[in-house]
Design a protein around this motif. Structure first.
Motif, PDB file in Angstrom:
ATOM      1  N   GLN A 112      88.894 -18.707 -40.525  1.00 11.60           N
ATOM      2  CA  GLN A 112      88.904 -17.397 -41.630  1.00 11.60           C
ATOM      3  C   GLN A 112      87.727 -16.620 -41.153  1.00 11.60           C
ATOM      4  OE1 GLN A 112      89.339 -18.511 -45.714  1.00 11.60           O
ATOM      5  NE2 GLN A 112      91.095 -19.790 -45.303  1.00 11.60           N
ATOM      6  N   PRO A 113      88.052 -15.200 -41.375  1.00 14.14           N
ATOM      7  CA  PRO A 113      87.005 -14.402 -41.108  1.00 14.14           C
ATOM      8  C   PRO A 113      85.870 -14.101 -41.969  1.00 14.14           C
ATOM      9  CG  PRO A 113      88.875 -13.158 -41.730  1.00 14.14           C
ATOM     10  CD  PRO A 113      89.201 -14.738 -41.771  1.00 14.14           C
ATOM     11  N   LEU A 114      84.690 -14.102 -41.520  1.00 12.36           N
ATOM     12  CA  LEU A 114      83.562 -13.612 -42.487  1.00 12.36           C
ATOM     13  C   LEU A 114      83.672 -11.973 -42.840  1.00 12.36           C
ATOM     14  CD1 LEU A 114      80.970 -13.819 -43.884  1.00 12.36           C
ATOM     15  CD2 LEU A 114      79.844 -13.183 -41.742  1.00 12.36           C
ATOM     16  N   LYS A 115      83.858 -11.628 -43.896  1.00 11.36           N
ATOM     17  CA  LYS A 115      84.422 -10.568 -44.589  1.00 11.36           C
ATOM     18  C   LYS A 115      83.103  -9.697 -44.939  1.00 11.36           C
ATOM     19  CE  LYS A 115      89.037 -11.343 -45.727  1.00 11.36           C
ATOM     20  NZ  LYS A 115      90.318 -11.544 -46.794  1.00 11.36           N
ATOM     21  N   MET A 116      82.125  -9.131 -44.209  1.00 12.74           N
ATOM     22  CA  MET A 116      80.954  -8.787 -44.404  1.00 12.74           C
ATOM     23  C   MET A 116      80.684  -7.324 -43.648  1.00 12.74           C
ATOM     24  SD  MET A 116      77.238 -10.341 -44.273  1.00 12.74           S
ATOM     25  CE  MET A 116      75.757  -9.798 -44.984  1.00 12.74           C
ATOM     26  N   HIS A 117      80.604  -6.171 -44.492  1.00  8.14           N
ATOM     27  CA  HIS A 117      80.262  -5.111 -43.812  1.00  8.14           C
ATOM     28  C   HIS A 117      79.503  -4.430 -45.080  1.00  8.14           C
ATOM     29  CE1 HIS A 117      80.954  -0.659 -43.317  1.00  8.14           C
ATOM     30  NE2 HIS A 117      80.635  -0.934 -42.171  1.00  8.14           N
ATOM     31  N   CYS A 118      78.360  -3.955 -44.208  1.00  6.68           N
ATOM     32  CA  CYS A 118      77.462  -3.048 -45.204  1.00  6.68           C
ATOM     33  C   CYS A 118      77.249  -1.584 -44.660  1.00  6.68           C
ATOM     34  CB  CYS A 118      75.975  -3.828 -45.047  1.00  6.68           C
ATOM     35  SG  CYS A 118      76.046  -5.713 -45.382  1.00  6.68           S
ATOM     36  N   LYS A 119      76.929  -0.785 -45.612  1.00 11.90           N
ATOM     37  CA  LYS A 119      76.870   0.694 -45.408  1.00 11.90           C
ATOM     38  C   LYS A 119      75.244   0.787 -44.783  1.00 11.90           C
ATOM     39  CE  LYS A 119      80.263   2.705 -48.169  1.00 11.90           C
ATOM     40  NZ  LYS A 119      80.630   3.878 -49.240  1.00 11.90           N
ATOM     41  N   SER A 120      74.471   0.052 -45.470  1.00 11.98           N
ATOM     42  CA  SER A 120      73.103  -0.059 -45.015  1.00 11.98           C
ATOM     43  C   SER A 120      72.480  -1.358 -45.126  1.00 11.98           C
ATOM     44  CB  SER A 120      71.973   1.101 -46.046  1.00 11.98           C
ATOM     45  OG  SER A 120      72.198   0.417 -47.325  1.00 11.98           O
ATOM     46  N   CYS A 121      71.499  -1.716 -44.071  1.00 13.73           N
ATOM     47  CA  CYS A 121      70.807  -3.048 -43.925  1.00 13.73           C
ATOM     48  C   CYS A 121      69.411  -2.915 -43.833  1.00 13.73           C
ATOM     49  CB  CYS A 121      71.489  -3.626 -42.746  1.00 13.73           C
ATOM     50  SG  CYS A 121      73.229  -4.211 -42.903  1.00 13.73           S
ATOM     51  N   ALA A 122      68.572  -3.528 -44.336  1.00 14.16           N
ATOM     52  CA  ALA A 122      67.322  -3.832 -44.146  1.00 14.16           C
ATOM     53  C   ALA A 122      67.088  -4.968 -43.188  1.00 14.16           C
ATOM     54  CB  ALA A 122      66.588  -4.086 -45.401  1.00 14.16           C
ATOM     55  N   LEU A 123      66.751  -4.806 -41.982  1.00 11.67           N
ATOM     56  CA  LEU A 123      66.339  -5.929 -41.097  1.00 11.67           C
ATOM     57  C   LEU A 123      64.875  -6.318 -41.224  1.00 11.67           C
ATOM     58  CD1 LEU A 123      67.634  -6.462 -37.510  1.00 11.67           C
ATOM     59  CD2 LEU A 123      65.599  -7.405 -38.418  1.00 11.67           C
ATOM     60  N   VAL A 124      64.589  -7.240 -41.920  1.00 16.84           N
ATOM     61  CA  VAL A 124      63.195  -7.658 -42.021  1.00 16.84           C
ATOM     62  C   VAL A 124      62.657  -8.659 -41.293  1.00 16.84           C
ATOM     63  CG1 VAL A 124      61.552  -8.417 -43.915  1.00 16.84           C
ATOM     64  CG2 VAL A 124      63.533  -7.385 -44.518  1.00 16.84           C
ATOM     65  N   THR A 125      61.578  -8.071 -40.318  1.00 22.26           N
ATOM     66  CA  THR A 125      61.263  -9.060 -39.329  1.00 22.26           C
ATOM     67  C   THR A 125      60.141 -10.147 -39.972  1.00 22.26           C
ATOM     68  OG1 THR A 125      59.210  -7.791 -38.846  1.00 22.26           O
ATOM     69  CG2 THR A 125      61.253  -7.127 -37.582  1.00 22.26           C
ATOM     70  N   SER A 126      59.600 -10.721 -39.211  1.00 19.34           N
ATOM     71  CA  SER A 126      58.551 -11.654 -39.758  1.00 19.34           C
ATOM     72  C   SER A 126      57.211 -11.270 -39.336  1.00 19.34           C
ATOM     73  CB  SER A 126      58.742 -13.237 -39.125  1.00 19.34           C
ATOM     74  OG  SER A 126      60.123 -13.633 -39.419  1.00 19.34           O
ATOM     75  N   SER A 127      56.994 -10.066 -38.895  1.00 17.83           N
ATOM     76  CA  SER A 127      55.670  -9.522 -38.482  1.00 17.83           C
ATOM     77  C   SER A 127      54.531  -9.390 -39.467  1.00 17.83           C
ATOM     78  CB  SER A 127      55.930  -8.416 -37.838  1.00 17.83           C
ATOM     79  OG  SER A 127      54.584  -7.681 -37.637  1.00 17.83           O
ATOM     80  N   GLY A 128      53.226  -9.695 -38.974  1.00 17.39           N
ATOM     81  CA  GLY A 128      52.055  -9.343 -40.112  1.00 17.39           C
ATOM     82  C   GLY A 128      51.904  -8.150 -40.400  1.00 17.39           C
TER      83      GLY A 128
END
Length: 288
Positions: free
Chosen positions: A39-55
């Motif tokens: 079954q498919p993962l039904k996930m779509h976002c108009k906007s995303c915050a990609l949060v890194t692990s950076s200091g």
């Protein structure tokens, strides 16, 4: 569609726990929860915050801005508790490397139980994902699925792992295996985000030439390990490493910089945007 659109559509295939290792005829995401049907993962976002692990996120006070985004993407075992003002508290998707699964399990009360509704995508070499009882990650994921049956956990198939390698080679001209390169979790996360998100705001990612500046700001590699290694020291040592396998963090950032010229990707903390392509930058090729 551009060529990279096709790459992204092909390369993010995930397969469900308990299914035979066989790629279906069309690309889709599928779930650990559904063991007998795809079954498919039904996930779509108009906007995303990609949060890194950076200091670089320490002291940024970007938390509210991040949490206001429709979908928030995090990596590995990067925590939010105690760092909410800077990195936010919301998690919609977490991409996890095989090397982080034990830390995820140890901190499951925070990273799994508290992330209600979040999707977890695991990646790793085929030897860790094998389903004959010898796959360390696969066995742990089965146990995790028994303990937390409502957990939305997925994994990337071996077939698609190879296609991620091919994308790296096509974008950089470098064969991952010949160059002793391990793709980073950031590589998988950015590519998956391009599939799921119309707009990507990346927090904590420096431009590829940042560490070449002798006056660059020194920050810890992980915001949650303030006494850990320096970020640029880590980036440079991995980029230059030839013996053993290394991440090519700087090479990957050059690809991300290039993708941002074509796709709706924006960088914050530090704030920067790719320079337009000119004859002074012959090493950077536009995405075709």
């Amino acid at each position: 569609h551009t060529l990279i659109d096709l790459y992204i559509a092909w390369f993010t295939l995930l397969i469900p726990l308990g299914q035979p290792l066989k790629a279906p005829p069309v690309p889709f995401y599928s779930n650990f929860e559904v063991c007998m049907s795809l079954q498919p993962l039904k996930m779509h976002c108009k906007s995303c915050a990609l949060v890194t692990s950076s200091g670089h996120l320490l002291g940024s006070k970007q938390g509210d801005r991040i949490d206001e985004t429709e979908c928030v993407i995090r990596m590995n075992d990067a925590p939010t508790r105690g760092y909410g003002k800077d990195v936010g508290n919301k998690t919609s998707l977490r991409v996890i490397a095989h090397s982080s699964i034990q830390r995820i399990l140890r901190n499951r009360n925070e990273l799994l139980n508290m992330s209600r509704g979040a999707v977890f995508i695991f990646w790793g070499p085929s030897s860790y994902m094998r389903r004959d009882g010898k796959g360390l990650v696969y066995n742990n994921l089965q146990l995790m699925n028994q303990i937390l049956p409502q957990l939305k956990a997925y994994m990337i198939s071996r077939h698609k792992m190879l296609q991620f390698d091919d994308l790296f080679k096509r974008e950089t001209g470098k064969d991952r295996k010949i160059s002793n390169t391990w793709l980073s979790t950031g590589w998988f996360t950015m590519t998956i985000a391009l599939e799921l998100c119309d707009r990507i705001n990346v927090y904590g990612m420096v431009p590829p030439d940042f560490c070449r500046d002798p006056n660059h700001l020194s920050v810890p590699y992980h915001y949650y390990e303030p006494l850990g290694p320096d970020e640029c020291t880590m980036y440079i040592s991995h980029e230059r490493g030839r013996k053993g396998s290394h991440h090519r963090f700087i090479t990957e950032k050059r690809v991300f910089e290039n993708w941002a010229r074509t796709f709706n990707i924006h960088f914050f903390q530090p704030d920067w945007k790719p320079e337009p392509l000119t004859v002074n930058h012959p090493e950077v090729k536009p995405v075709v």
